[in-house]
Scaffold this motif. Structure first.
Motif, PDB file in Angstrom:
ATOM      1  N   GLY A   4       0.784  -1.230   0.000  1.00 49.44           N
ATOM      2  CA  GLY A   4       0.000   0.000   0.000  1.00 49.44           C
ATOM      3  C   GLY A   4       0.812   1.274   0.000  1.00 49.44           C
ATOM      4  N   ILE A   5       2.122   1.166  -0.117  1.00 50.37           N
ATOM      5  CA  ILE A   5       2.966   2.356  -0.181  1.00 50.37           C
ATOM      6  C   ILE A   5       2.840   2.960  -1.584  1.00 50.37           C
ATOM      7  N   GLU A   6       2.547   4.259  -1.657  1.00 49.77           N
ATOM      8  CA  GLU A   6       2.424   4.948  -2.944  1.00 49.77           C
ATOM      9  C   GLU A   6       3.817   5.207  -3.497  1.00 49.77           C
ATOM     10  N   ILE A   7       4.039   4.810  -4.750  1.00 47.85           N
ATOM     11  CA  ILE A   7       5.353   4.968  -5.369  1.00 47.85           C
ATOM     12  C   ILE A   7       5.204   5.847  -6.611  1.00 47.85           C
ATOM     13  N   TYR A   8       6.014   6.898  -6.668  1.00 46.50           N
ATOM     14  CA  TYR A   8       5.972   7.843  -7.781  1.00 46.50           C
ATOM     15  C   TYR A   8       7.350   7.940  -8.427  1.00 46.50           C
ATOM     16  N   SER A   9       7.372   7.853  -9.745  1.00 40.64           N
ATOM     17  CA  SER A   9       8.609   8.037 -10.513  1.00 40.64           C
ATOM     18  C   SER A   9       8.508   9.348 -11.273  1.00 40.64           C
ATOM     19  N   CYS A  10       9.527  10.161 -11.176  1.00 39.90           N
ATOM     20  CA  CYS A  10       9.577  11.457 -11.852  1.00 39.90           C
ATOM     21  C   CYS A  10       9.338  11.293 -13.353  1.00 39.90           C
ATOM     22  N   GLY A  11       8.324  11.996 -13.868  1.00 39.21           N
ATOM     23  CA  GLY A  11       7.990  11.904 -15.287  1.00 39.21           C
ATOM     24  C   GLY A  11       9.106  12.401 -16.193  1.00 39.21           C
ATOM     25  N   ALA A  12       9.754  13.503 -15.809  1.00 35.46           N
ATOM     26  CA  ALA A  12      10.853  14.037 -16.623  1.00 35.46           C
ATOM     27  C   ALA A  12      12.019  13.051 -16.660  1.00 35.46           C
ATOM     28  N   CYS A  13      12.258  12.377 -15.543  1.00 35.53           N
ATOM     29  CA  CYS A  13      13.349  11.382 -15.481  1.00 35.53           C
ATOM     30  C   CYS A  13      13.017  10.184 -16.370  1.00 35.53           C
ATOM     31  N   LEU A  14      11.783   9.708 -16.300  1.00 32.39           N
ATOM     32  CA  LEU A  14      11.366   8.595 -17.159  1.00 32.39           C
ATOM     33  C   LEU A  14      11.526   8.964 -18.629  1.00 32.39           C
ATOM     34  N   GLU A  15      11.097  10.192 -18.984  1.00 33.58           N
ATOM     35  CA  GLU A  15      11.233  10.627 -20.373  1.00 33.58           C
ATOM     36  C   GLU A  15      12.701  10.734 -20.779  1.00 33.58           C
ATOM     37  N   PHE A  16      13.560  11.231 -19.888  1.00 35.95           N
ATOM     38  CA  PHE A  16      14.984  11.358 -20.172  1.00 35.95           C
ATOM     39  C   PHE A  16      15.593  10.000 -20.532  1.00 35.95           C
ATOM     40  N   PHE A  17      15.220   8.962 -19.778  1.00 43.47           N
ATOM     41  CA  PHE A  17      15.747   7.617 -20.030  1.00 43.47           C
ATOM     42  C   PHE A  17      14.960   6.862 -21.100  1.00 43.47           C
ATOM     43  N   GLY A  18      13.915   7.488 -21.665  1.00 43.05           N
ATOM     44  CA  GLY A  18      13.086   6.823 -22.675  1.00 43.05           C
ATOM     45  C   GLY A  18      12.297   5.655 -22.095  1.00 43.05           C
ATOM     46  N   LYS A  19      11.857   5.776 -20.823  1.00 42.18           N
ATOM     47  CA  LYS A  19      11.213   4.670 -20.119  1.00 42.18           C
ATOM     48  C   LYS A  19       9.769   4.958 -19.695  1.00 42.18           C
ATOM     49  N   SER A  20       9.170   6.038 -20.185  1.00 39.73           N
ATOM     50  CA  SER A  20       7.807   6.392 -19.765  1.00 39.73           C
ATOM     51  C   SER A  20       6.815   5.261 -19.987  1.00 39.73           C
ATOM     52  N   ALA A  21       6.927   4.591 -21.103  1.00 42.87           N
ATOM     53  CA  ALA A  21       5.978   3.511 -21.421  1.00 42.87           C
ATOM     54  C   ALA A  21       6.311   2.217 -20.688  1.00 42.87           C
ATOM     55  N   ASP A  22       7.470   2.165 -20.018  1.00 43.86           N
ATOM     56  CA  ASP A  22       7.917   0.931 -19.362  1.00 43.86           C
ATOM     57  C   ASP A  22       7.637   0.883 -17.865  1.00 43.86           C
ATOM     58  N   LEU A  23       6.968   1.897 -17.328  1.00 43.35           N
ATOM     59  CA  LEU A  23       6.729   1.938 -15.880  1.00 43.35           C
ATOM     60  C   LEU A  23       5.846   0.762 -15.456  1.00 43.35           C
ATOM     61  N   LYS A  24       6.346  -0.033 -14.531  1.00 46.87           N
ATOM     62  CA  LYS A  24       5.638  -1.235 -14.070  1.00 46.87           C
ATOM     63  C   LYS A  24       5.232  -1.141 -12.604  1.00 46.87           C
ATOM     64  N   ILE A  25       5.852  -0.244 -11.860  1.00 44.50           N
ATOM     65  CA  ILE A  25       5.545  -0.071 -10.441  1.00 44.50           C
ATOM     66  C   ILE A  25       5.184   1.392 -10.206  1.00 44.50           C
ATOM     67  N   GLY A  26       4.072   1.621  -9.527  1.00 45.85           N
ATOM     68  CA  GLY A  26       3.692   2.968  -9.136  1.00 45.85           C
ATOM     69  C   GLY A  26       3.133   3.799 -10.265  1.00 45.85           C
ATOM     70  N   LYS A  27       3.220   5.109 -10.069  1.00 50.70           N
ATOM     71  CA  LYS A  27       2.651   6.082 -10.996  1.00 50.70           C
ATOM     72  C   LYS A  27       3.711   7.088 -11.411  1.00 50.70           C
ATOM     73  N   ILE A  28       3.412   7.802 -12.487  1.00 52.86           N
ATOM     74  CA  ILE A  28       4.286   8.885 -12.936  1.00 52.86           C
ATOM     75  C   ILE A  28       4.025  10.095 -12.045  1.00 52.86           C
ATOM     76  N   GLY A  29       5.083  10.653 -11.487  1.00 54.19           N
ATOM     77  CA  GLY A  29       4.976  11.839 -10.648  1.00 54.19           C
ATOM     78  C   GLY A  29       5.563  13.056 -11.348  1.00 54.19           C
TER      79      GLY A  29
END
Length: 192
Positions: A149-174
């Motif tokens: 139940g821990i909320e997990i957020y990954s920085c959207g700009a960081c995901l985009e920088f690494f080209g991984k936005s579509a690959d997020l499997k845990i948590g939400k885009i923050g």
């Protein structure tokens, strides 16, 4: 009113949406143009935090989020922050090399057994890679924390920088707006 938030870097779409809402007159409609999945999710989460009703129209590579302002926006407040712990991860390891990777894994695995767990985990820089790669050594430990139940957020700009936005499997885009709200809110921040 229509605002064009296409191609704006995080957290500009959320900030522009907030400004537009503050200037919106009663019963006036706001349309927000977006062309990034991260921006769309961030704006939607922001609108939900304000308890606003909205609808989303997805068109090819763009989305239009529409809101009608009813009544006085001064009465709408973001969720009150209560005292709680937040874990802020700046890397996918604690220190350098193999030892650093092992330490991160050990910390995340131990976290699930602590009596006082964080409410949220905020991931920036290369820590977002934990949440996108099933073969990452800390992936399963992070997934277990999400299942608790821990909320997990990954920085959207960081995901985009690494080209991984579509690959997020845990948590939400923050986004930076949410992260800074946590860092300057009532939460106790623990950084690794």
């Amino acid at each position: 009113m229509k605002i064009d938030c296409r191609d704006l870097a995080c957290p500009r779409p959320v900030i522009e949406t907030k400004k537009a809402l503050e200037n919106l007159k009663g019963n006036e409609k706001l349309e927000i143009l977006l062309n990034s999945q991260a921006s769309k999710e961030n704006v939607i989460r922001f609108l939900k935090s304000l308890n606003l009703e909205f609808y989303v129209n997805d068109l090819d590579d763009e989305s239009v989020v529409s809101i009608v302002k009813y009544g006085n926006m001064d009465q709408i407040q973001e969720q009150n922050l209560q005292d709680y712990n937040v874990l802020f991860l700046k890397s996918d390891k604690v220190g350098e090399g193999e030892l650093g990777k092992n330490l991160m894994l050990g910390f995340l695995k131990t976290l699930k057994d602590l009596p006082s767990k964080p409410k949220k985990i905020l991931c920036v820089n290369d820590s977002v890679l934990i949440n996108t790669d099933c073969s990452h050594m800390a992936f399963e430990a992070m997934k277990e924390l999400e299942n608790l139940g821990i909320e997990i957020y990954s920085c959207g700009a960081c995901l985009e920088f690494f080209g991984k936005s579509a690959d997020l499997k845990i948590g939400k885009i923050g986004n930076a707006y949410e992260i800074l709200n946590e860092l300057f809110g009532k939460a106790k921040i623990i950084s690794l």
